[in-house]
Design a protein around this motif. Structure first.
Motif, PDB file in Angstrom:
ATOM      1  N   ALA A  37     -13.042   0.456 -27.490  1.00 21.47           N
ATOM      2  CA  ALA A  37     -14.072   1.297 -26.868  1.00 21.47           C
ATOM      3  C   ALA A  37     -14.279   2.600 -27.613  1.00 21.47           C
ATOM      4  O   ALA A  37     -14.504   3.651 -27.014  1.00 21.47           O
ATOM      5  N   THR A  38     -14.196   2.537 -28.936  1.00 16.53           N
ATOM      6  CA  THR A  38     -14.485   3.700 -29.781  1.00 16.53           C
ATOM      7  C   THR A  38     -15.246   3.255 -31.022  1.00 16.53           C
ATOM      8  O   THR A  38     -15.133   2.095 -31.443  1.00 16.53           O
ATOM      9  N   VAL A  49     -13.820  -6.212 -31.180  1.00 13.44           N
ATOM     10  CA  VAL A  49     -14.626  -5.461 -30.221  1.00 13.44           C
ATOM     11  C   VAL A  49     -15.746  -6.327 -29.656  1.00 13.44           C
ATOM     12  O   VAL A  49     -15.981  -6.350 -28.439  1.00 13.44           O
ATOM     13  N   TRP A 144     -19.242   4.596 -26.078  1.00 18.17           N
ATOM     14  CA  TRP A 144     -17.814   4.553 -26.365  1.00 18.17           C
ATOM     15  C   TRP A 144     -17.219   5.959 -26.333  1.00 18.17           C
ATOM     16  O   TRP A 144     -17.928   6.964 -26.420  1.00 18.17           O
TER      17      TRP A 144
END
Length: 237
Positions: A37-38, A49, A144
């Motif tokens: 989540a980045t 992801v 994110w």
């Protein structure tokens, strides 16, 4: 017609079968949130992801709105209602709510990795090689960690105009979303529905805490507000 603003978090969707954002160890479905989540996580392992969000998307398509989502639609018969949600699911929309603002994006949409691209509806798996017309890889349309929250200003404007504020199923610990309560007027009644509420009357004036799960507390609150509003408009004898 008075204006109700509803701020919702993961707790409103948990009873539909969607897991809350992360557990006490900071893990999300067994993954470190920094991995999935980045922007850095996407750059380092885009396949991981994409598959992570594919699993979330598949799960979302299998669940249904619960009693809390459905109850909120009843408010629209008596109030002007705006929902500002931290959730990326579409359960508010599926239950019939008309004015929903997603602070953190939408799971059933994707966008190009090219800057300033508009999101498109996407309900199937997203894999490496799925590209926009300009040959940029597509990514989930979610905000994110470390990214700006583009809908924040709109959410602030909506909250500032509330005659009644309802907060449902959120820890009030995730910023900037948690700061929205500070933008409603001081005399606005605030209702907080959560089994483990993180706010108290000492922290906010006009606060009513309902220590229930969303599917129980929200229908009861909605019935109370509708009844109260109906009596408010009865002609004086």
């Amino acid at each position: 017609m008075r204006n109700i603003v509803v701020l919702t978090g993961a707790g409103v969707s948990a009873e539909s079968g969607l897991k809350t954002f992360r557990d006490a160890n900071g893990l999300w479905e067994g993954h470190d949130v920094m991995e999935v989540a980045t922007p850095e996580g996407f750059k380092n392992n885009p396949k991981l992801v994409l598959e992570f969000y594919n699993q979330r998307r598949r799960q979302l398509l299998e669940v249904k709105p619960n009693a809390a989502h459905i109850a909120l639609t009843r408010l629209e018969e008596h109030f002007q209602v705006h929902i500002v949600t931290q959730n990326v699911d579409d359960l508010h929309e599926r239950s019939g709510s008309k004015n929903v603002l997603h602070l953190h994006g939408e799971l059933l949409k994707v966008r190009s990795t090219k800057p300033n691209s508009k999101p498109i509806v996407w309900k199937k798996d997203l894999v490496l090689g799925n590209q926009c017309e300009n040959n940029y890889q597509l990514r989930p349309h979610v905000v994110w960690f470390g990214e700006a929250v583009p809908m924040l200003d709109a959410a602030i404007q909506i909250t500032n105009k509330a005659d009644i504020l309802i907060i449902i199923g959120t820890s009030m610990q995730v910023y900037p979303a948690a700061s929205l309560i500070d933008f409603c007027q001081d005399d606005v009644p605030v209702y907080f529905v959560d089994p483990n509420p993180s706010l108290s009357n000492k922290q906010k004036n006009n606060l009513t805490v309902i220590s229930e799960k969303a599917a129980v507390g929200v229908p009861n609150l909605v019935a109370h507000l509708i009844d109260k509003e109906s009596k408010f408009y009865l002609p004086k004898q």
